[in-house]
Write an enzyme that holds these catalytic residues in place. Structure first.
Site: not given
Ligand SMILES: [Zn+2]
Length: 471
Positions: A289, A335-336
């Site tokens: 990511h 993603e985070e």
């Molecule tokens: Zn990560």
């Protein structure tokens, strides 16, 4: 085989040259089935594997590319101009590598902005606290929130003292054990405290003892609780508050945070391919990511994962090793704090999920590789174990359970796709995770090259097998 592979580490250039000379045909067509006929079939892959390892280990290209990303762009939070610069940069670089079908796929992402933030102990004596607001937290009023701190070590302890919590700052001082164990105080703690009337929540950072390093990361508000501001403080500051409380002192903290959401932003997953020479509609995905938290440089989480999976394609292309099936690298966005890149890919590629042979994500750092996690059927497991034997020379030949990743998860679940993750020596990862210290100087170029070699060999052979993985 082991001996030869060990030489690869010591003399990558020499072995690469020898292997290249020895190459007769990289794609023998008399391959045996990969199922029950023993593991003779692997022999045809020794030579291409040796070339892939030699190429990866023969330079510090991967590390240098990560240095460019982290030095010239830096950290890359969803919705930030830096992430969009990173996306444009990756597209241009993939084209320069000669990858095929290089493109972005549009994703709308949340935009959380930290703003200025601070915390200090104001009683029994003034001390500044080193902190980071938790991702997706609300802010405080401009003047901050000032209240007595109540320290807890478990959710049960909080529940048992619920009547004391109203108007207070709840502080979860839970030492790091394993990430999966401790992270629940970060994600669920704010709403647990808010239900009892807390005005803010602090946690001891989710990470092992560091050098006064705070760790951010996303919280998850429950819909049935008020949203209160929440932050992580360093182990040292946590210990100080604990000592004060243990001495019977009243501890008062003032927390100031400007954190807030702005309108959703345009972003994208970045995709590049090496089209398969025979069954180009069948796809092996390797990925990391591209987004990161807004502190440090997002080197271990997860710039390194992006670069080593992308390297698999660059190296195959450079060596003119084109497997039967298509190998696709995906650099995920968000993603985070949202996972919207992984969701968007599932939705956009729903019609071809059945053609995904395997999906791999590297999101645990690019330290010394150990092998891979694998989730899939037993036939698939035996096959990847045999493939991993090609990596014994760089000691990356373990196949463990639990392969997968947050971004590949939605597609893997819906398409019932075999899932893999790169397993590495994780002893340093959670020291750096989501901190200002997540910078490239913590990453060793040789270890990173080994990660790229491992992913390249696994992706190449899975994409080239006569039969689909798991059949
Ligand atoms: Zn990560």
């Amino acid at each position: 085989m082991c001996q030869r592979a060990r030489i690869v580490i010591a003399l990558p250039f020499v072995v690469f040259a020898v292997a290249a000379v020895l190459a007769q045909s990289p794609h023998p067509d008399n391959a045996h089935a990969t199922g029950t006929n023993g593991s003779q079939w692997i022999h045809q892959y020794r030579e291409p594997a040796s070339r892939l390892i030699g190429e990866a280990m023969g330079s510090t290209f991967a590390w240098q590319r990560l240095a460019v990303l982290t030095d010239t762009i830096g950290n890359r939070l969803s919705g930030s101009p830096a992430l969009e610069r990173a996306i444009s940069w990756a597209v241009e670089e993939m084209k320069r590598d000669g990858l095929e079908n290089v493109r972005t796929e549009h994703v709308v992402v949340p935009k959380w902005v930290r703003g200025t933030e601070s915390a200090e102990i104001v009683e029994p004596v003034r001390h500044p606290i080193v902190m980071l607001g938790l991702g997706d937290s609300v802010g405080t009023p401009q003047e901050g929130v000032q209240a007595d701190v109540l320290t807890f070590h478990s959710f049960e302890e909080l529940d048992s003292k619920a009547s004391l919590v109203r108007g207070k700052i709840v502080f979860f001082n839970v030492p790091f054990t394993a990430y999966g164990e401790t992270v629940r105080f970060r994600s669920g703690g704010p709403s647990r405290a808010a239900r009892y009337g807390a005005v803010a929540m602090l946690i001891r950072s989710v990470g092992p003892e560091g050098l006064r390093t705070p760790h951010t990361g996303a919280l998850q508000y429950s819909p049935d609780a008020p949203k209160i501001p929440a932050a992580a403080i360093t182990a040292e500051d946590a210990d100080r508050i604990q000592r004060m409380a243990d001495r019977g002192s009243r501890v008062v903290v003032r927390l100031k945070m400007e954190a807030h959401f702005e309108a959703d932003a345009e972003s994208a997953n970045v995709i590049g391919e090496l089209r398969g020479r025979e069954r180009s509609d069948e796809i092996v995905v390797v990925s990391g990511h591209l987004d990161s938290w807004d502190v440090g440089a997002g080197a271990s989480d997860d710039g390194g994962g992006c670069i080593v999976t992308w390297e698999a394609l660059r190296i195959m292309k450079k060596l003119n090793l084109r497997p039967r099936r298509t190998v696709r690298v995906v650099l995920w966005t968000n993603e985070e704090n949202g996972g919207r890149g992984g969701l968007a890919y599932r939705d956009l590629h729903r019609a071809e999920l059945a053609k995904h042979v395997m999906m791999l994500e590297s999101d645990g750092g690019v330290f010394r590789p150990l092998g891979f996690g694998f989730t899939g059927n037993e036939t698939g497991r035996q096959t990847v174990k045999t493939i991993a034997s090609l990596l014994s020379g760089i000691a990356a030949d373990q196949i463990n359970g639990g392969g997968g990743g947050a971004d590949i998860g939605p597609s893997v679940t819906e398409g019932r796709i075999p899932a893999m993750s790169l397993d590495v020596d994780g002893s340093k990862y959670f020291l750096l995770h989501h901190t200002p210290a997540d910078t490239i100087d913590k990453i060793d170029p040789v270890e990173m090259a080994k990660c790229a070699a491992a992913v390249a060999v696994m992706a190449y052979v899975v994409a080239d097998l006569p039969q689909r993985l798991g059949q």
